[in-house]
Design a protein around this motif. Structure first.
Motif, PDB file in Angstrom:
ATOM      1  N   CYS A  13       9.422  10.661   3.007  1.00 28.82           N
ATOM      2  CA  CYS A  13       8.920  10.068   1.766  1.00 28.82           C
ATOM      3  C   CYS A  13       7.464  10.463   1.568  1.00 28.82           C
ATOM      4  N   ALA A  14       7.047  10.473   0.325  1.00 25.97           N
ATOM      5  CA  ALA A  14       5.648  10.806   0.025  1.00 25.97           C
ATOM      6  C   ALA A  14       5.190   9.954  -1.149  1.00 25.97           C
ATOM      7  N   VAL A  15       3.873   9.881  -1.302  1.00 26.18           N
ATOM      8  CA  VAL A  15       3.303   9.225  -2.479  1.00 26.18           C
ATOM      9  C   VAL A  15       3.091  10.310  -3.537  1.00 26.18           C
ATOM     10  N   ALA A  16       3.668  10.092  -4.700  1.00 27.66           N
ATOM     11  CA  ALA A  16       3.523  11.044  -5.807  1.00 27.66           C
ATOM     12  C   ALA A  16       2.737  10.356  -6.912  1.00 27.66           C
ATOM     13  N   GLN A  17       2.326  11.147  -7.889  1.00 28.39           N
ATOM     14  CA  GLN A  17       1.559  10.581  -8.985  1.00 28.39           C
ATOM     15  C   GLN A  17       2.087  11.120 -10.296  1.00 28.39           C
ATOM     16  N   HIS A  18       2.320  10.217 -11.242  1.00 25.84           N
ATOM     17  CA  HIS A  18       2.789  10.672 -12.549  1.00 25.84           C
ATOM     18  C   HIS A  18       1.674  11.485 -13.212  1.00 25.84           C
ATOM     19  N   PRO A  19       1.988  12.726 -13.653  1.00 27.62           N
ATOM     20  CA  PRO A  19       0.922  13.623 -14.134  1.00 27.62           C
ATOM     21  C   PRO A  19       0.158  13.107 -15.358  1.00 27.62           C
ATOM     22  N   ILE A  20       0.789  12.274 -16.174  1.00 22.29           N
ATOM     23  CA  ILE A  20       0.110  11.804 -17.380  1.00 22.29           C
ATOM     24  C   ILE A  20      -0.498  10.412 -17.194  1.00 22.29           C
ATOM     25  N   SER A  21       0.309   9.463 -16.734  1.00 19.59           N
ATOM     26  CA  SER A  21      -0.206   8.087 -16.601  1.00 19.59           C
ATOM     27  C   SER A  21      -1.048   7.906 -15.342  1.00 19.59           C
ATOM     28  N   GLY A  22      -0.859   8.801 -14.348  1.00 19.25           N
ATOM     29  CA  GLY A  22      -1.578   8.647 -13.089  1.00 19.25           C
ATOM     30  C   GLY A  22      -0.970   7.573 -12.192  1.00 19.25           C
ATOM     31  N   GLN A  23       0.130   6.948 -12.658  1.00 20.75           N
ATOM     32  CA  GLN A  23       0.762   5.906 -11.855  1.00 20.75           C
ATOM     33  C   GLN A  23       1.285   6.469 -10.532  1.00 20.75           C
ATOM     34  N   LYS A  24       1.021   5.730  -9.451  1.00 19.71           N
ATOM     35  CA  LYS A  24       1.529   6.171  -8.144  1.00 19.71           C
ATOM     36  C   LYS A  24       2.986   5.777  -7.975  1.00 19.71           C
ATOM     37  N   ARG A  25       3.693   6.622  -7.272  1.00 16.24           N
ATOM     38  CA  ARG A  25       5.105   6.372  -6.997  1.00 16.24           C
ATOM     39  C   ARG A  25       5.408   6.787  -5.573  1.00 16.24           C
ATOM     40  N   ILE A  26       6.476   6.236  -5.029  1.00 10.25           N
ATOM     41  CA  ILE A  26       6.955   6.663  -3.717  1.00 10.25           C
ATOM     42  C   ILE A  26       8.273   7.381  -3.952  1.00 10.25           C
ATOM     43  N   THR A  27       8.406   8.549  -3.359  1.00 10.82           N
ATOM     44  CA  THR A  27       9.603   9.350  -3.614  1.00 10.82           C
ATOM     45  C   THR A  27      10.183   9.913  -2.324  1.00 10.82           C
ATOM     46  N   ASP A  56       0.856  -1.191   0.000  1.00 14.41           N
ATOM     47  CA  ASP A  56       0.000   0.000   0.000  1.00 14.41           C
ATOM     48  C   ASP A  56       0.895   1.246   0.000  1.00 14.41           C
ATOM     49  N   PRO A  57       0.719   2.143  -0.992  1.00 13.13           N
ATOM     50  CA  PRO A  57       1.666   3.262  -1.141  1.00 13.13           C
ATOM     51  C   PRO A  57       1.821   4.130   0.114  1.00 13.13           C
ATOM     52  N   GLU A  58       0.704   4.524   0.733  1.00 16.06           N
ATOM     53  CA  GLU A  58       0.790   5.408   1.910  1.00 16.06           C
ATOM     54  C   GLU A  58       1.546   4.725   3.050  1.00 16.06           C
ATOM     55  N   GLN A  59       1.217   3.457   3.266  1.00 10.83           N
ATOM     56  CA  GLN A  59       1.879   2.700   4.341  1.00 10.83           C
ATOM     57  C   GLN A  59       3.367   2.524   4.049  1.00 10.83           C
ATOM     58  N   GLU A  60       3.676   2.240   2.803  1.00 11.39           N
ATOM     59  CA  GLU A  60       5.072   2.001   2.434  1.00 11.39           C
ATOM     60  C   GLU A  60       5.896   3.288   2.524  1.00 11.39           C
ATOM     61  N   ALA A  61       5.295   4.418   2.167  1.00 13.07           N
ATOM     62  CA  ALA A  61       6.006   5.704   2.308  1.00 13.07           C
ATOM     63  C   ALA A  61       6.354   5.929   3.785  1.00 13.07           C
ATOM     64  N   LYS A  62       5.434   5.597   4.667  1.00 11.51           N
ATOM     65  CA  LYS A  62       5.696   5.732   6.116  1.00 11.51           C
ATOM     66  C   LYS A  62       6.793   4.776   6.565  1.00 11.51           C
ATOM     67  N   ARG A  63       6.691   3.515   6.093  1.00 15.04           N
ATOM     68  CA  ARG A  63       7.673   2.512   6.517  1.00 15.04           C
ATOM     69  C   ARG A  63       9.089   2.887   6.045  1.00 15.04           C
TER      70      ARG A  63
END
Length: 243
Positions: free
Chosen positions: A166-180, A111-118
């Motif tokens: 860390c934060a959850v980001a989103q690719h502006p075109i594909s909408g794919q979530k990323r952790i950065t 889960d992106p939010e949880q993983e950004a925290k971890r």
């Protein structure tokens, strides 16, 4: 731009990879630290660097002391072709002798939010700190055609002021979530190497180097280590529009 320590320009991408590899060897061999923490870039930029290290320099880097992290990861499984981790396994990790516990991957399948925290917590628990933020000895960054770096995109520049590591980001075109990694951690590094090659990057590089008004819309413009060195490694094509 006063926070850039150095800009190095080489004839070809291969010469860029060679220069960065040699610089990493020097840094890691001279370091007395028990652990030397490096955050790797994803995308296509570092493939050539990883290949160069694997073919030519893999025995010159003290891997037992090196800890590898990632600046960002796509929210996909580790065996996906889109995974930054998988790309690093294919081009670097499968060719070097590094202890398993020195590899700190972002778990893109969680889960992106949880993983950004971890991952934030793992950074806090493992790295040295300066002020309240963790310190990387070296961060390698790439530059997107749109001026993004790590996974901080032009429509999410506020991630430079984000309070967590860390934060959850989103690719502006594909909408794919990323952790950065976020700006506080990026700019707290001891040194940052921008690895940028190719004509398609020349416009963005020139905007940043010439301190144009347009540069203020580019995330990469805000990479400015408070207590560290910022070195741009460019090939001639990427540097071709710097005035």
């Amino acid at each position: 731009m006063e926070h850039i320590t150095e800009v190095k320009i080489y004839k070809s991408p291969k010469k860029v990879y060679n220069a960065i590899a040699k610089s990493i060897i020097k840094l890691t061999q001279e370091s007395q630290q028990k652990a030397f923490d490096i955050a790797l870039s994803g995308g296509n930029s570092p493939k050539g660097l990883f290949k160069k290290i694997s073919k030519k320099y893999k025995d010159e880097i003290p891997w037992k002391r090196i800890h590898l992290w990632w600046g960002d990861e796509r929210c996909v499984s580790p065996d996906s072709e889109q995974s930054n981790y998988k790309m690093t396994v294919d081009y670097l990790l499968s060719n070097i002798d590094i202890p398993e516990e020195n590899i700190h991957r972002i778990r893109g399948e969680e889960d992106p939010e949880q993983e950004a925290k971890r991952y934030s917590k793992e950074l806090e628990d493992t790295l040295n700190s300066r002020g309240k933020d963790p310190v990387f000895d070296l961060i390698i960054l790439g530059l997107g055609d749109d001026g993004h770096t790590a996974s901080i995109f032009p429509d999410q520049i506020e991630l430079f002021d984000y309070p967590e590591n860390c934060a959850v980001a989103q690719h502006p075109i594909s909408g794919q979530k990323r952790i950065t990694l976020t700006g506080n951690v990026l700019n707290n590094a001891n040194r940052i190497y921008f690895l940028v090659t190719g004509e398609n990057k020349a416009m963005r590089v020139s905007e940043i180097m010439n301190d144009n008004e347009a540069a203020k819309l580019l995330p990469a413009y805000y990479i400015a280590p408070t207590n560290g060195d910022l070195i741009w490694f460019l090939d001639e094509e990427a540097a071709s529009l710097i005035s």
